[in-house]
Design a protein around this motif. Structure first.
Motif, PDB file in Angstrom:
ATOM      1  N   SER A  99       0.802  -1.227   0.000  1.00  0.00           N
ATOM      2  CA  SER A  99       0.000   0.000   0.000  1.00  0.00           C
ATOM      3  C   SER A  99       0.832   1.272   0.000  1.00  0.00           C
ATOM      4  N   VAL A 100       2.122   1.165   0.300  1.00  0.00           N
ATOM      5  CA  VAL A 100       2.946   2.365   0.385  1.00  0.00           C
ATOM      6  C   VAL A 100       4.107   2.369  -0.604  1.00  0.00           C
ATOM      7  N   LYS A 101       4.284   1.281  -1.326  1.00  0.00           N
ATOM      8  CA  LYS A 101       5.394   1.198  -2.280  1.00  0.00           C
ATOM      9  C   LYS A 101       5.315   2.337  -3.291  1.00  0.00           C
ATOM     10  N   GLY A 102       6.442   2.964  -3.516  1.00  0.00           N
ATOM     11  CA  GLY A 102       6.512   4.061  -4.461  1.00  0.00           C
ATOM     12  C   GLY A 102       6.274   5.424  -3.834  1.00  0.00           C
ATOM     13  N   ARG A 103       5.691   5.473  -2.649  1.00  0.00           N
ATOM     14  CA  ARG A 103       5.437   6.746  -1.974  1.00  0.00           C
ATOM     15  C   ARG A 103       6.238   6.908  -0.686  1.00  0.00           C
ATOM     16  N   PHE A 104       6.555   5.799  -0.028  1.00  0.00           N
ATOM     17  CA  PHE A 104       7.275   5.840   1.233  1.00  0.00           C
ATOM     18  C   PHE A 104       8.708   5.365   1.003  1.00  0.00           C
ATOM     19  N   THR A 105       9.626   5.984   1.722  1.00  0.00           N
ATOM     20  CA  THR A 105      11.021   5.557   1.679  1.00  0.00           C
ATOM     21  C   THR A 105      11.574   5.500   3.095  1.00  0.00           C
ATOM     22  N   ILE A 106      12.074   4.341   3.458  1.00  0.00           N
ATOM     23  CA  ILE A 106      12.720   4.186   4.761  1.00  0.00           C
ATOM     24  C   ILE A 106      14.225   4.296   4.568  1.00  0.00           C
ATOM     25  N   SER A 107      14.877   4.953   5.503  1.00  0.00           N
ATOM     26  CA  SER A 107      16.332   5.081   5.456  1.00  0.00           C
ATOM     27  C   SER A 107      16.845   5.178   6.878  1.00  0.00           C
ATOM     28  N   ARG A 108      18.138   5.051   7.025  1.00  0.00           N
ATOM     29  CA  ARG A 108      18.725   5.146   8.359  1.00  0.00           C
ATOM     30  C   ARG A 108      20.085   5.801   8.267  1.00  0.00           C
ATOM     31  N   GLN A 112      10.299   8.747   4.891  1.00  0.00           N
ATOM     32  CA  GLN A 112       9.874   9.816   4.002  1.00  0.00           C
ATOM     33  C   GLN A 112       8.552   9.408   3.375  1.00  0.00           C
ATOM     34  N   ILE A 113       7.548  10.262   3.520  1.00  0.00           N
ATOM     35  CA  ILE A 113       6.214   9.965   2.999  1.00  0.00           C
ATOM     36  C   ILE A 113       5.851  11.040   1.984  1.00  0.00           C
ATOM     37  N   ASN A 114       5.617  10.631   0.768  1.00  0.00           N
ATOM     38  CA  ASN A 114       5.240  11.555  -0.293  1.00  0.00           C
ATOM     39  C   ASN A 114       3.807  11.298  -0.753  1.00  0.00           C
ATOM     40  N   SER A 115       3.243  12.291  -1.403  1.00  0.00           N
ATOM     41  CA  SER A 115       1.888  12.164  -1.969  1.00  0.00           C
ATOM     42  C   SER A 115       0.904  11.603  -0.945  1.00  0.00           C
ATOM     43  N   LEU A 116       0.852  12.253   0.198  1.00  0.00           N
ATOM     44  CA  LEU A 116       0.019  11.754   1.294  1.00  0.00           C
ATOM     45  C   LEU A 116      -1.439  11.674   0.895  1.00  0.00           C
ATOM     46  N   LYS A 117      -2.092  10.614   1.369  1.00  0.00           N
ATOM     47  CA  LYS A 117      -3.502  10.347   1.120  1.00  0.00           C
ATOM     48  C   LYS A 117      -4.260  10.304   2.446  1.00  0.00           C
ATOM     49  N   PRO A 118      -5.558  10.537   2.412  1.00  0.00           N
ATOM     50  CA  PRO A 118      -6.323  10.447   3.664  1.00  0.00           C
ATOM     51  C   PRO A 118      -6.164   9.100   4.364  1.00  0.00           C
ATOM     52  N   GLU A 119      -6.011   8.038   3.601  1.00  0.00           N
ATOM     53  CA  GLU A 119      -5.858   6.707   4.204  1.00  0.00           C
ATOM     54  C   GLU A 119      -4.512   6.482   4.869  1.00  0.00           C
ATOM     55  N   ASP A 120      -3.613   7.447   4.740  1.00  0.00           N
ATOM     56  CA  ASP A 120      -2.340   7.389   5.469  1.00  0.00           C
ATOM     57  C   ASP A 120      -2.487   7.909   6.893  1.00  0.00           C
ATOM     58  N   THR A 121      -3.637   8.469   7.211  1.00  0.00           N
ATOM     59  CA  THR A 121      -3.876   8.959   8.566  1.00  0.00           C
ATOM     60  C   THR A 121      -3.787   7.809   9.558  1.00  0.00           C
ATOM     61  N   ALA A 122      -2.905   7.962  10.545  1.00  0.00           N
ATOM     62  CA  ALA A 122      -2.665   6.898  11.517  1.00  0.00           C
ATOM     63  C   ALA A 122      -1.645   7.379  12.534  1.00  0.00           C
ATOM     64  N   THR A 123      -1.476   6.596  13.570  1.00  0.00           N
ATOM     65  CA  THR A 123      -0.339   6.780  14.458  1.00  0.00           C
ATOM     66  C   THR A 123       0.781   5.901  13.933  1.00  0.00           C
ATOM     67  N   TYR A 124       1.932   6.490  13.727  1.00  0.00           N
ATOM     68  CA  TYR A 124       3.075   5.778  13.172  1.00  0.00           C
ATOM     69  C   TYR A 124       4.047   5.426  14.286  1.00  0.00           C
ATOM     70  N   TYR A 125       4.416   4.155  14.320  1.00  0.00           N
ATOM     71  CA  TYR A 125       5.308   3.644  15.347  1.00  0.00           C
ATOM     72  C   TYR A 125       6.617   3.163  14.746  1.00  0.00           C
ATOM     73  N   CYS A 126       7.671   3.507  15.428  1.00  0.00           N
ATOM     74  CA  CYS A 126       8.996   3.014  15.098  1.00  0.00           C
ATOM     75  C   CYS A 126       9.262   1.776  15.957  1.00  0.00           C
ATOM     76  N   ALA A 127       9.956   0.798  15.388  1.00  0.00           N
ATOM     77  CA  ALA A 127      10.266  -0.421  16.121  1.00  0.00           C
ATOM     78  C   ALA A 127      11.685  -0.866  15.828  1.00  0.00           C
ATOM     79  N   ALA A 128      12.273  -1.541  16.799  1.00  0.00           N
ATOM     80  CA  ALA A 128      13.641  -2.036  16.659  1.00  0.00           C
ATOM     81  C   ALA A 128      13.694  -3.519  17.013  1.00  0.00           C
TER      82      ALA A 128
END
Length: 127
Positions: free
Chosen positions: A63-72, A82-98
């Motif tokens: 669902s996010v391929k092509g719009r989201f980029t993870i880097s470190r 990095q989140i580009n071309s945001l859509k209403p369905e991207d509304t959420a709480t985003y959690y980082c995990a290790a």
């Protein structure tokens, strides 16, 4: 014990871009595979993206391929989303995990493979 602190969320418009950050402490950052998940109230937490310890391997939810980029940046102990071309369905709480104890190129895609979680950052996309 690893501490993760997310930042960068907020209220944005459809089509905007946003960069989320997650700062880690408490353990050598290069020892950790990192991931991003998101959750909407009343729904299960869902996988978004993951990056290997080395940063060479990444994987994304369809669902996010092509719009989201993870880097470190291992020198800064920080993972980004990095989140580009945001859509209403991207509304959420985003959690980082290790996740600890994985090989340098492993990319864990399921929440039970992660050992540590941040407190989350809210992203709201307004139309």
């Amino acid at each position: 014990q690893v501490q993760l602190v997310e930042s960068g969320g907020g209220l944005v418009q459809v089509g905007d871009s946003l960069r989320l950050s997650c700062a880690a402490s408490g353990r050598a950052f290069s020892d950790l595979a990192m991931g991003w998940f998101r959750q909407v109230p009343g729904q299960d937490r869902k996988f978004v993206a993951t990056i290997s310890r080395s940063g060479s391997n990444t994987w994304y939810a369809d669902s996010v391929k092509g719009r989201f980029t993870i880097s470190r940046d291992n020198a800064k102990n920080t993972v980004y989303l990095q989140i580009n071309s945001l859509k209403p369905e991207d509304t959420a709480t985003y959690y980082c995990a290790a996740g600890a104890g994985y090989s340098t190129e492993y990319i864990p895609q399921f929440d039970y493979l992660y050992d540590y979680w941040g407190q989350g950052t809210q992203v709201t996309v307004s139309s």
